[in-house]
Design an enzyme around this catalytic site. Structure first.
Site, short mmCIF file in Angstrom:
data_model
loop_
_atom_site.label_atom_id
_atom_site.label_comp_id
_atom_site.label_asym_id
_atom_site.label_seq_id
_atom_site.Cartn_x
_atom_site.Cartn_y
_atom_site.Cartn_z
N ASP A 78 33.37 -33.33 7.04
CA ASP A 78 32.94 -34.69 7.42
C ASP A 78 34.24 -35.40 7.80
O ASP A 78 35.23 -34.73 8.12
CB ASP A 78 32.21 -35.37 6.26
CG ASP A 78 31.43 -36.62 6.72
OD1 ASP A 78 30.34 -36.47 7.27
OD2 ASP A 78 31.93 -37.75 6.54
N LYS A 132 26.41 -34.62 -0.71
CA LYS A 132 27.64 -35.07 -0.06
C LYS A 132 28.75 -35.03 -1.10
O LYS A 132 28.51 -35.20 -2.29
CB LYS A 132 27.50 -36.51 0.43
CG LYS A 132 28.43 -36.84 1.57
CD LYS A 132 27.85 -36.39 2.89
CE LYS A 132 28.79 -36.57 4.04
NZ LYS A 132 28.09 -36.35 5.33
N1 GLU Z 1 29.03 -34.07 7.66
C1 GLU Z 1 28.02 -33.69 8.60
C2 GLU Z 1 26.85 -34.63 8.48
O1 GLU Z 1 27.03 -35.79 8.19
C3 GLU Z 1 27.68 -32.22 8.55
C4 GLU Z 1 27.22 -31.70 7.23
C5 GLU Z 1 27.07 -30.19 7.17
O2 GLU Z 1 27.31 -29.51 8.16
O3 GLU Z 1 26.68 -29.73 6.08
O4 GLU Z 1 25.72 -34.30 8.72
#
Ligand code: GLU
Length: 444
Positions: free
Chosen positions: A165, A125
């Site tokens: 996100d 993340k």
């Molecule tokens: N932010 C999204 C999640 O919490 C998607 C992450 C992504 O597509 O890599 O899963």
């Protein structure tokens, strides 16, 4: 042998002021501790000590110029949590209260979520304490470009693939992708959630919300129940909430709430048709408030400073942010006879609320299972980019549905307790096993 309280005490000592990360770890460790303690290989490999520690954390100073030609400084991070089962994968969050602890919790959750999708993706993340609210498009572009200049050396299509996100959608991904191309001259799938023109996938914007409703559908089916005709409370009004409202309508449910930091909207007639499209307009206005909905659709009502959980509905779907649903909300929902809670935000419910739902045997889907549709379609975007092809909306949607059904099945297999399914335990055990096995197989 691991002891939950002893292990957590030590973790808290080593990670001061990272409450969200501690909360996320405690939930997973509590679910898997018996599995670990009865597995000699996991114990010998000190698997819990290793799995709670991020592989790498990159922290950077992000400098950018605002529209008044003033220098602005923000803090940025990329937390590469675990790449045992595939390259690091996870979104980027821009929000003013983001801290390293927030991103460690999100990265940790992402490890198990990505494992549940059955696609080869590790967990990561990233983000910044940059606040996009009220910023001009030029300011957002300059910030995204600067952020990418700090991050680009740590990522790559076979190393780490960021995405969106909160605060980061297709527009921001596009700005970051453009900067990556200028820096490297490569047009490769280094980010997902790209626009179609840049090589994105159909259904990616809808994927998290659609996936959540596919998961909910499976939960109801298992109880011999159906979504058709149910009333639904949704929180949030961003991309995830939008996809959830869209699919809930398609499945014949009536969504009566959405919410923002300013309060919630109650629309007794149901949020359908043009009203769903209006959610996107509110989002793109960059004001981060939901009140304009009632100016546009006056038959709806706005409740300032309140949360949608005070409404009597059959299904509650939190789609906003972590810890948005507290123990009082949980009690209110249960006393109003809620049938199902489908946590679609990451760790949307406080631990006490989760325990309360489970204690009352209300089917409760944790975010890492219910919201895995977003990253699943990101995984499908990566596949299309590597194959240099693009699939139709139906192909992607069918694959998404199959993935969500599989995640539901894995949760039931690992979390069934008589007629009731403890989806928290099921998701944690199923997600954990694959990562733990890969870590043991590869040695250290
Ligand atoms: N932010 C999204 C999640 O919490 C998607 C992450 C992504 O597509 O890599 O899963």
């Amino acid at each position: 042998m691991y002891d939950l309280n002893g292990f957590m005490r030590e973790l808290e000592k080593r990670n001061p002021a990272q409450e969200e990360y501690i909360q996320a770890v405690r939930e997973v460790v509590a679910s898997v501790i018996d599995v670990v303690n009865s597995n000699e290989r996991y114990l010998r490999n000190k698997i819990l000590d290793r799995i709670v520690e991020p592989n790498a954390i990159h922290e950077f100073r992000v400098e950018w110029e605002d529209d008044n030609h003033q220098v602005q400084v923000n803090r940025g991070w990329r937390v590469q949590f675990n790449n045992a089962i595939g390259p690091y994968k996870g979104g980027i969050r821009f929000q003013k209260n983001v801290t390293l602890g927030t991103l460690k919790f999100l990265g940790f959750e992402q490890v198990f979520k990505n494992s549940l999708t059955s696609l080869p993706m590790g967990g990561a993340k990233g983000g910044s304490d940059f606040d996009p609210t009220g910023k001009s498009e030029s300011e957002i572009r300059r910030f995204c470009q600067s952020f990418m200049r700090c991050m680009f050396k740590y990522i790559g299509p076979e190393i780490d693939i960021p995405a969106g996100d909160m605060g980061v959608g297709g527009r921001e991904v596009g700005f970051m992708f453009g900067e990556w191309k200028r820096l490297t001259s490569e047009h490769v799938g280094v980010l997902t959630g790209k626009s179609l023109a840049c090589g994105g996938s159909l259904i990616r914007p809808e994927a998290t919300g659609f996936g959540s409703l596919y998961f909910a559908n499976e939960m109801l089916k298992r109880n011999g129940d159906s979504i058709k005709g149910k009333t639904v409370a949704v929180s949030g009004f961003g991309n995830v909430a939008w996809g959830a409202v869209l699919k809930a309508n398609e499945l014949g449910a009536k969504v009566v709430t959405i919410s923002g930091p300013d309060g919630y909207v109650y629309d007794e007639d149901g949020i359908s048709g043009d009203k769903i499209g209006y959610m996107l307009e509110m989002r793109s206005s960059n004001r981060n408030i939901v009140e304009p909905y009632v100016e546009r659709f006056p038959s709806a009502r706005f409740f300032r400073g309140k949360k949608p959980w005070e409404r009597k509905t059959d299904i509650a779907i939190p789609c906003a942010c972590q810890n948005e649903l507290d123990i009082n909300d949980a009690k209110q929902l249960v006393s109003n006879g809620v049938g199902y809670v489908v946590e679609t935000s990451n760790m949307g419910c406080v631990a006490e609320a989760v325990d309360f739902f489970i204690g009352k045997r209300i089917p409760f889907a944790p975010g890492k299972a219910a919201n895995a549709g977003g990253v699943s379609v990101s995984g499908l975007e990566m596949t299309q980019n590597s194959m240099k092809c693009s699939w139709s909306a139906k192909e992607v949607d069918d694959k998404l549905k199959a993935i969500m059904e599989n995640i539901h099945k894995a949760c039931v297999e690992n979390g069934a307790d008589g007629d009731y399914v403890n989806y928290v335990k099921g998701a944690n055990i199923a997600g954990f096993r694959k990562v733990a096995d890969a870590m043991c197989d590869m040695g250290f």
